[in-house]
Structure formats: C-alpha cells, structure tokens
Design a protein around this motif. Structure first.
Motif, mmCIF file in Angstrom:
data_model
loop_
_atom_site.group_PDB
_atom_site.id
_atom_site.type_symbol
_atom_site.label_atom_id
_atom_site.label_comp_id
_atom_site.label_asym_id
_atom_site.label_seq_id
_atom_site.Cartn_x
_atom_site.Cartn_y
_atom_site.Cartn_z
ATOM 1 N N MET A 39 1.328 -1.119 -0.239
ATOM 2 C CA MET A 39 0.092 -0.020 0.098
ATOM 3 C C MET A 39 0.869 0.879 0.479
ATOM 4 S SD MET A 39 -3.305 -0.125 1.704
ATOM 5 C CE MET A 39 -3.053 -0.740 3.650
ATOM 6 N N ILE A 40 2.017 1.402 0.016
ATOM 7 C CA ILE A 40 3.211 2.059 0.758
ATOM 8 C C ILE A 40 2.607 2.703 -0.393
ATOM 9 C CG2 ILE A 40 5.130 3.106 1.661
ATOM 10 C CD1 ILE A 40 4.463 1.732 4.025
ATOM 11 N N GLU A 41 3.627 1.636 -1.060
ATOM 12 C CA GLU A 41 4.427 1.934 -2.641
ATOM 13 C C GLU A 41 2.781 2.693 -3.730
ATOM 14 O OE1 GLU A 41 6.026 -1.399 -4.500
ATOM 15 O OE2 GLU A 41 6.707 -1.262 -2.237
ATOM 16 N N GLN A 42 1.416 1.838 -4.009
ATOM 17 C CA GLN A 42 0.582 2.717 -4.325
ATOM 18 C C GLN A 42 0.331 3.587 -4.211
ATOM 19 O OE1 GLN A 42 -3.138 0.898 -4.047
ATOM 20 N NE2 GLN A 42 -3.178 0.750 -6.377
ATOM 21 N N PHE A 43 0.255 4.337 -2.719
ATOM 22 C CA PHE A 43 0.045 5.605 -1.837
ATOM 23 C C PHE A 43 1.049 6.663 -3.071
ATOM 24 C CE2 PHE A 43 0.635 8.335 0.477
ATOM 25 C CZ PHE A 43 -0.431 9.469 0.582
ATOM 26 N N THR A 44 2.576 6.241 -2.637
ATOM 27 C CA THR A 44 3.333 6.969 -2.751
ATOM 28 C C THR A 44 3.584 7.339 -4.722
ATOM 29 O OG1 THR A 44 4.761 6.378 -1.476
ATOM 30 C CG2 THR A 44 6.274 7.390 -3.159
ATOM 31 N N ALA A 45 2.971 6.339 -5.421
ATOM 32 C CA ALA A 45 3.073 6.320 -6.744
ATOM 33 C C ALA A 45 1.891 7.241 -7.407
ATOM 34 C CB ALA A 45 2.743 4.371 -7.357
ATOM 35 N N ILE A 78 -4.981 7.531 1.191
ATOM 36 C CA ILE A 78 -5.537 6.483 0.923
ATOM 37 C C ILE A 78 -5.188 5.917 -0.232
ATOM 38 C CG2 ILE A 78 -7.985 6.123 -0.316
ATOM 39 C CD1 ILE A 78 -9.412 8.009 0.493
ATOM 40 N N ALA A 79 -4.466 4.787 -0.522
ATOM 41 C CA ALA A 79 -3.155 4.300 -1.270
ATOM 42 C C ALA A 79 -3.667 4.294 -2.603
ATOM 43 C CB ALA A 79 -2.615 3.042 -1.217
ATOM 44 N N GLN A 80 -5.294 3.876 -3.072
ATOM 45 C CA GLN A 80 -5.707 4.086 -4.131
ATOM 46 C C GLN A 80 -5.810 5.251 -5.261
ATOM 47 O OE1 GLN A 80 -10.208 3.015 -5.498
ATOM 48 N NE2 GLN A 80 -9.466 0.796 -6.271
ATOM 49 N N THR A 81 -5.762 6.341 -4.454
ATOM 50 C CA THR A 81 -5.813 7.467 -5.368
ATOM 51 C C THR A 81 -4.518 8.306 -4.085
ATOM 52 O OG1 THR A 81 -7.311 8.511 -3.049
ATOM 53 C CG2 THR A 81 -8.175 7.421 -5.230
ATOM 54 N N ALA A 131 1.410 4.232 8.873
ATOM 55 C CA ALA A 131 -0.206 2.938 9.106
ATOM 56 C C ALA A 131 -1.051 3.282 8.957
ATOM 57 C CB ALA A 131 0.865 2.847 11.074
ATOM 58 N N ASP A 132 -1.343 4.187 8.816
ATOM 59 C CA ASP A 132 -2.566 5.210 9.311
ATOM 60 C C ASP A 132 -3.378 4.985 7.342
ATOM 61 O OD1 ASP A 132 -2.869 5.520 11.426
ATOM 62 O OD2 ASP A 132 -1.228 7.783 11.337
ATOM 63 N N ILE A 133 -2.185 4.144 7.021
ATOM 64 C CA ILE A 133 -3.117 4.306 5.044
ATOM 65 C C ILE A 133 -3.648 3.025 5.059
ATOM 66 C CG2 ILE A 133 -2.190 4.297 2.841
ATOM 67 C CD1 ILE A 133 -0.012 4.839 3.317
ATOM 68 N N LEU A 134 -5.484 3.843 3.768
ATOM 69 C CA LEU A 134 -6.068 2.864 3.864
ATOM 70 C C LEU A 134 -6.003 2.347 3.155
ATOM 71 C CD1 LEU A 134 -9.275 5.231 5.531
ATOM 72 C CD2 LEU A 134 -8.145 3.103 6.644
ATOM 73 N N PRO A 135 -6.364 1.411 2.058
ATOM 74 C CA PRO A 135 -6.490 0.717 0.813
ATOM 75 C C PRO A 135 -7.142 1.932 -0.732
ATOM 76 C CG PRO A 135 -7.871 -0.595 1.919
ATOM 77 C CD PRO A 135 -7.213 0.451 3.264
#
Lengths: 713, 144
Positions: free
Chosen positions: B1-7, B52-55, B84-88
């Motif tokens: 999720m961290i990677e997706q959030f960052t991207a 929010i990772a997806q966006t 740790a607070d990132i939601l999908p």
C-alpha cells in the motif's frame, strides 16, 4: 427549426479554435478515462450509483427529513425552495439579514439554474465567481459552455484580453500559467473581503447531515472558510442516504469528469464549525435545497432516472455533436445530453425543442454515464412528445400510413425505383436529383434503389442445404432489401459456404425503428407484431446484416411489445456475431485478401449490442485489418437526423473518412446499411479512393478468391 | 500500500518524502521551511489522520479554521502522514468519516490530493490556482 439557431450552428462549425480544442479533448479524454477506469469495476460502480439514486428518487421526503434533522442538530439551517424564485429569495434574504455586501462564489450549476448572480446583483450585492472558468465567463457576461470546463470555448488570447480589461494591466497572451497566477492574485483579496460564500454541493448525506464538495482549484474551500457566512445550494436530487453512497459515487465522478482518480480536494462539512469572523464564534451555515420540478420528475416512470445524474459532464465529453458545435448550442443551463433533457424538464421548452434535434442517437453518452441513464431514449421520448403536441408533420403521417401495411409500403418503394430512373447512374448512386430536393445534402450521393430488391432475388438464391449446421431466418431490413441487396447476396455466399440453411420469410417488413424515431409509437408496435408473426418458424437464429435493425429487434421489441416478443428477440443476432461466435470461423477458412480494411463500428452494434470483437476478428481472418483512430465514433448518419442537420452530419462523416484515408486503407468495412449510405455516399462525393463494404462482402470476397485459387491448382 | 500511495500521490503532482520516523520528518520539514521561506514562499504544515492508497490522498481533520487555512493559503503545503494510517481505497474511509461526523461537534474533513490545479484555460493543466503551488507529504515509516 428557427433560422437563427441554424445560423448559430453554422457559426460554431466555422469556429476553428473551438473545433480544434474540442477535437483534441475528445481524443485525450477517452484515453485518460479508460486509464483510470481500468483500476476499478466501472460497470459495477455505475450500477450501484443507479440503484442508490433510483431509491433516493423514491424516498426524497424521508431523506430530506433526516438530512435536515442531522444538519440542524449540528447548527446548520436547512431551507427547501419549491422553485427558482423561492431559492433566489431565500438566499437574498440571508444576505439582507446579515448585511452582506459582497459574495464570493464557487462553481454551482444549480445557481446557474436559478439565475442567482443576476438576482443578487439587482439586490445590490456584488457577486464574484472564483472558479477560474466561471470567473472568465462572468467577465465576458457569457454562460458556461461545459459543466466542468465552463470556458472551454475560449482561447488563452481571449482570456488574456479579458484579464487586461479586468485588471488594467498588460497580460501574457501565451503563458497559461501566468494567466492562472493573475486570477490567483486578483481574487485573493476578494475572498478576504467577502461577507458570504456561496457554493454548490455534490452530495447531501442524510445520515450525518453532511455536504460534500468536489473541487480542484481550492477556491471552493476558501469560499466556505474565509467569509463568516456559507450558503450551500443544491438540488434535492443530490440527497443520498449514507457516506458509503457518496464514496461510491466519488470513485466515478472525477474519473468521468476529468479522467482523475480523485480531484485535488473533496470536502465533507457537517454542521457549523468554529469561525473567528462570526460574532457567535460559529459559522453561519445555510443549506438551500431546490425542488424546481425534481420531486414531480421522481414520479415519472421513465424520466425519474435523471436523479442518477452526478453532473460529471461525461455525456458532453463523448458527444460527437457537442464536439462540433460546443456547449452553447448543446444545452441551455446544463450542457450535453443531460442538458437537453434537463432543459426540457426544468427550464425552457422552446429552447429544448431546438436542442433535442441535435441528438444523433449514437448512444455514446449512455455508454459512459455515471448513473447509466438511458439518455438517447429520454431524448427520443421528448421528441415524440413534441411531435404529438405539434400535430404530425407530413412525413410522419405518410410513414405511418405506408409502413403499417407491408404491401403498400413495398409497392411504394418499388414505385420509387421507377421514379428515380432518369437520375441514377450505372453504379447505383443517385446523382442528378434536382438540387431542390437535395438542399444541403450534396455532401453525399444517395444510393439508388436497386433494380431488383432482395425479396425479388430470393427465389433464385434459396438453396436447400443437406445436414445444415444451422437453420436460420434472414431479416433483411428495408435499406438492404431495396437499396443494398448485394450485401445480403454476399452474406448468402458466406452462409452457403459454411453449411447454413437460410429462409427468408416474405411476411417480414420494416423493423419499425424509423417510426420510433418519428414518434409514431402505435405504428411501430404494429410492424413489430407483423415481424414476430412472420418469424414464428423454427429457426436456430434470426440473423440481420443491419446493426440498427438488430438492436431494435433485440432490445426495442421486448420494451415495446412485452412478453410476446421475448422468444423472437432472444433469437436475433447480427451477422458478424453469428458468423464469428456460432460458425467458429477462423483465418484457415479464407484465402486472405490483399485488402487493407479499416473498420467503422456502428453505434448500434458497438454500444447498443456491445459487439466489438467479432467483426474485427472476421476482418483480420479474411483480409488485413487496419486500425484507425476513433473507430467507435458516430459517422453522422443517425437515420432521419442527418436530414435535419446536414452540416453537422457532413462534418462527422468527413472526419471519419479522413481518419480512414490517412491510414491508407483500401476498404472500409462496417455492419450497417445506414452507415453504408452515409460513408459510401460521402466517399463517392468526395472522390476518395476507398471502397465502403459490409463485413459480409469482405468474407464473401475472400471465399471467392479462395475458390479461384483452388481451381488454379 | 505504501508503494501504491506514493505512486498515486506523485501522479497527482505531490512530492512524497519517505522518512524513517517523526524526528526525521520534523528535521526535513525544518529544512524545507527554511529553504522555501528564503525563496519568499509561505509554508503551511499540518498532520493527516489517514491516507488513501488507491488515490494518493491525505485525509486531514480541519475543523479548526487555522489548520484549514494552513492547507489553503500558503504557496507550499506540507502534510505529515504516518504510513500505518494508510487505508486501501475510498470506501474504506467510511468508518473514519462516520466517527468524525458523529463525534458530537461539527466537523470539516478535507481529502487532499496534490496541489491545487486547473485546466480551465484551453485544458492546459496548471498547478497552483487558489490553493498551494507545491505539495509535500512526509510519509513517516514510509521507507519501502
């Protein structure tokens, strides 16, 4: 149709800046949209939005009561306005009570709907639009030409001119970034000085009384934060039951509006938060919910689906006509396909009458709509209502009389065959009809009626097949039967080669789609019943080479006729799907032709029937498929539509043929006689080196050349 | 999720700084502030409650006007977010939003994704309209 409106359309077609911008946008928007939707379940989300909003339309009162209770518990004041005048008065009264002199406003289509700015201006309140596009059109005293991009019709140079007038300072006419910074600098003090902020709202969440505002520029948050008073204005159709519903729609709205996964800002406000500028220490928060005809529409069995609209603007973004003429000719307050419908329902029926004639019925809007609204059907219904109110024009009356009776109709077509003789050339085009009959239709030559209709050729074509793989009935459709029978003859070759026995029930008649287009519902029902009776025999499938007929026989009949059509409609297949899916045809079956074949995806095939792969696979098997840009964009035929707006039809056709010719294709294949008439006629008139053929003709030619090769060996 | 959030955040023109811990985040914020202030830019720093990772979105509780204005007025916006607070995705933010909106006092929740932007002139994408021109996320514990 008024002449001034036609002149307006013509002016838009000649506006080359507008055309270039909208063309570029049409292509880029599609690509961006596809990219971000590939990450989510597009159809599933659209279905859920439709379900939530359909239910909301039926429970507006409960949702309103809950919303009001929750919002007021949190310190907001909730108002309900019956109509535009009431909404204007409520907001003006709030301004007066609080001694408001200046207002900053973020984007609100609902405010446009009620004509708020002019009203407040007359009351002595200064209103400043702060959304960049809205501010630009406000400076120009225009109205938005798109729901999401209000100033898309203007060039940077025009914007710079406007900014020079507004600021008294010279502006950079090339650099968009600098123009944006001018707006930032110019509007900042207005945010600080304003007493009241007015915004729209994208969702009103009943469970918590919260409003949701979706923005990109950041002006919306300043509008609802810096002044001491915030007034949010929204239609009752923005009510949803839960936060989950808003979050569902939020996955579609930005993707559809601008191709973004989410906008820069999404704001949720529930109640009056602390506010330093307010004497009470709390924000003065008023939420005005507008009815203006909405609750009445919610009771309409067909039109209630407009509640599903989330104002994303996608229906304009994909509309081939919007792209040519721009928003000022494609809407009144709201723009695009939904704009045509809302104009009719809420605003201005005279304006709607003109606007509705714009729709080509290609179905592109329905395909992308956030709520899956059947926009072409609604527009069709509005046209039918106008037709009824006006009394029927001669064309409608004639069509109803002639087409109800198959024998009269077919006799009439045969008579026309003799009547056209002096005008038609040897190659099957009508060239020399007096121009008085042609009007502005010189952009394409029309096909002559064939010397022999397919139904007259049938006795010599019918064959018994031993142990047939399938036994099918062929539905010809008028255009192929009488004008383009060679397409059916080609199909017969394909059927015979692959062991399919074909019957041609003589009792068949027009599918009835042209009658539906004319608003002649009863006559359409009559011909539908005639066809169902004619095809009562035991057939594995009812196959047609006409995408429009196929879509009407399959989807239109059950809706119009009901249960007695279901057995019939379930057996209807378009030619390409039947050959590809049922006969399992592969490239081994053909001697591949040297043709470079481009493909035009007819609206009724690719969207109404969802058939996309079969024709392309068949072309690839029989020849060299040459992909071209925008294969699924309408060719502009649109049945009787091109008769009303020949200029727009001609532009759509030209664009299509330009795309095909620039790819160096030798042939353009398609699955529809209507598109054939448009594109073959256009290619002939424009003397383009391209042959327009039905997919069946490509296959038949590949089979024939294969047979020849066999003989030579 | 961290990677997706960052991207996804960077796709929305945010600059994501992966930092090991709170102290490292504060240190980086200080140097960023010094640099930007020297360049004549204002810097606003706030803390996100969720991501929010997806966006690539930061969710900031902005009930307090001062906190809210820090995310709106300065040219440079900095948000601290605990990995740790990132939601999908968006739907998974519903319980958080519901809790905020039923906590007994009115709330103003901001979903912020990148700097402010517009495409209103000729559809040319321009960054920094009425809100920040630059948007930095200090992603604490965000080193993949």
């Amino acid at each position: 149709m008024s002449d001034s409106y036609k002149r307006d359309i013509k002016a838009a077609l000649n506006d080359s800046f507008l055309r270039r911008t909208l063309d570029k946008f049409a292509v880029e928007y599609r690509a961006g949209r596809d990219r971000v939707f590939s990450e989510v379940d597009e159809r599933g989300l659209i279905r859920r939005i439709a379900d939530v909003k359909d239910a909301a339309a039926q429970h507006t009162e409960e949702l309103y009561a809950r919303f009001k209770e929750e919002a007021e518990r949190r310190g907001a004041v909730v108002h309900r306005a019956k109509n535009a005048a009431e909404a204007r008065e409520i907001i003006a009264a709030i301004a007066k009570e609080n001694g408001v002199k200046s207002v900053v406003k973020s984007k609100s289509m609902t405010a446009e709907e009620i004509g708020l700015n002019a009203y407040l201006g007359a009351e002595g309140v200064e209103v400043n639009e702060t959304d960049l596009g809205e501010w630009i059109v406000q400076l120009r005293r225009e109205r938005p030409s798109h729901m999401v991009m209000p100033a898309i019709h203007l060039s940077r140079g025009q914007v710079a001119d406007e900014f020079e007038k507004a600021t008294g300072r010279e502006q950079d006419h090339e650099n968009v970034d600098k123009l944006v910074k001018t707006a930032r600098a110019e509007l900042r003090p207005k945010f600080h000085a304003a007493d009241m902020g007015i915004s729209g709202a994208n969702f009103l969440i009943a469970e918590t009384g919260a409003i949701t505002i979706v923005t990109n520029e950041g002006n919306g948050r300043l509008v609802n934060t810096l002044p001491r008073i915030h007034v949010a204005l929204a239609g009752l159709d923005k009510l949803v039951p839960t936060l989950d519903d808003a979050l569902t729609a939020l996955q579609v709205l930005p993707r559809n509006a601008t191709g973004q996964r989410i906008t820069s800002y999404v704001t949720f406000i529930d109640g009056a938060t602390a506010c330093a500028k307010s004497p009470s220490g709390r924000k003065i928060l008023h939420i005005v919910l507008l009815d203006n005809g909405r609750t009445a529409i919610a009771k309409d069995p067909l039109f209630s689906q407009i509640y599903r609209c989330v104002r994303c603007g996608a229906c304009a973004n994909v509309c081939p006509v919007f792209r040519l003429v721009g928003g000022h000719r494609m809407g009144h307050v709201y723009v695009g396909a939904i704009g045509l419908v809302l104009t009719y329902l809420y605003h201005d029926r005279d304006a709607a009458k003109k606007l509705c004639q714009n729709c080509v019925g290609c179905g592109a809007c329905k395909d992308v709509c956030s709520g899956g609204i059947d926009l072409p059907r609604l527009i069709q219904e509005i046209r039918a209502r106008f037709a009824k109110e006006d009394g029927e024009p001669m064309m409608s009356r004639l069509a109803r009389y002639a087409m109800r009776n198959r024998t009269v109709f077919h006799r009439l077509l045969k008579f026309m065959r003799f009547a056209q003789k002096p005008f038609s050339g040897r190659d099957g085009f009508v060239r020399h009809l007096p121009m008085a009959l042609f009007g502005k239709h010189g952009f394409r030559t029309l096909p002559a009626l064939a010397p022999k209709a397919f139904r007259e050729l049938w006795p010599s074509l019918r064959r018994n097949v031993e142990n047939p793989r399938f036994r099918i009935a062929l539905f010809a459709g008028c255009a192929q039967d009488f004008a383009l029978p060679h397409q059916l003859v080609a199909a017969m070759k394909v059927f015979r080669y692959f062991g399919v026995e074909v019957d041609f029930p003589m009792g068949q008649t027009c599918c009835g789609l042209p009658l539906v287009a004319l608003g002649e519902k009863d006559a359409a029902l009559d011909v539908a019943r005639q066809n169902i009776t004619a095809f009562a025999g035991k057939y594995d499938a009812i196959v047609t080479l006409c995408a429009s007929c196929a879509s009407h026989l399959r989807h239109g009949y059950p809706k119009a006729v009901g249960a007695e059509a279901e057995e019939f409609s379930a057996r209807v297949m378009d030619f390409s799907s039947f050959v590809h899916d049922k006969l399992d045809v592969t490239e081994k079956d053909f001697a591949r032709l040297g043709w470079k074949v481009a493909y035009h995806a007819s609206c009724h095939l690719c969207r109404e029937l969802g058939v996309k792969d079969a024709p392309r696979a068949l072309i690839s098997a029989a020849a060299h498929y040459t992909p071209t840009p925008e294969e699924e964009t309408c060719c502009g035929f649109g049945g009787s539509w091109s008769v009303k707006f020949p200029e727009i039809s001609a532009e759509l056709m030209r664009k299509k043929l330009d795309n095909v010719c620039s790819a160096d294709a030798t042939h353009l294949a398609l699955d529809c006689p209507g598109c054939t008439i448009q594109l073959r006629g256009g290619a002939d008139q424009g003397k383009r080196a391209i042959k327009v053929v039905h997919v069946a003709e490509v296959l038949a030619a590949a089979l024939e050349s294969g047979e020849k090769d066999d003989n030579e060996q | 999720m961290i990677e997706q959030f960052t991207a996804r955040a960077e796709a929305a023109s945010a600059k994501v700084h992966a930092v090991a811990d709170e102290a490292a985040a504060v240190h980086l914020v200080d140097s960023l502030r010094a640099e930007k202030t020297a360049a004549g830019l204002e810097v606003g720093v706030v803390r996100a409650a969720k991501g929010i990772a997806q966006t690539g979105t930061c969710i900031v509780v902005t009930d307090d006007e001062d906190v809210r204005l820090k995310t709106m007025l300065p040219e440079v916006s900095v948000i601290l977010l605990d990995a740790a607070d990132i939601l999908p995705d968006l739907p998974s933010a519903a319980p958080f939003l519901r809790a905020e909106q039923t906590k007994g006092s009115p709330s103003y929740i901001s979903f912020i994704t990148g700097p402010s932007r517009t495409a209103d002139i000729e559809r040319v994408s321009a960054i920094g309209v009425h809100g920040p021109l630059e948007f930095h996320i200090m992603l604490i514990g965000g080193r993949p």
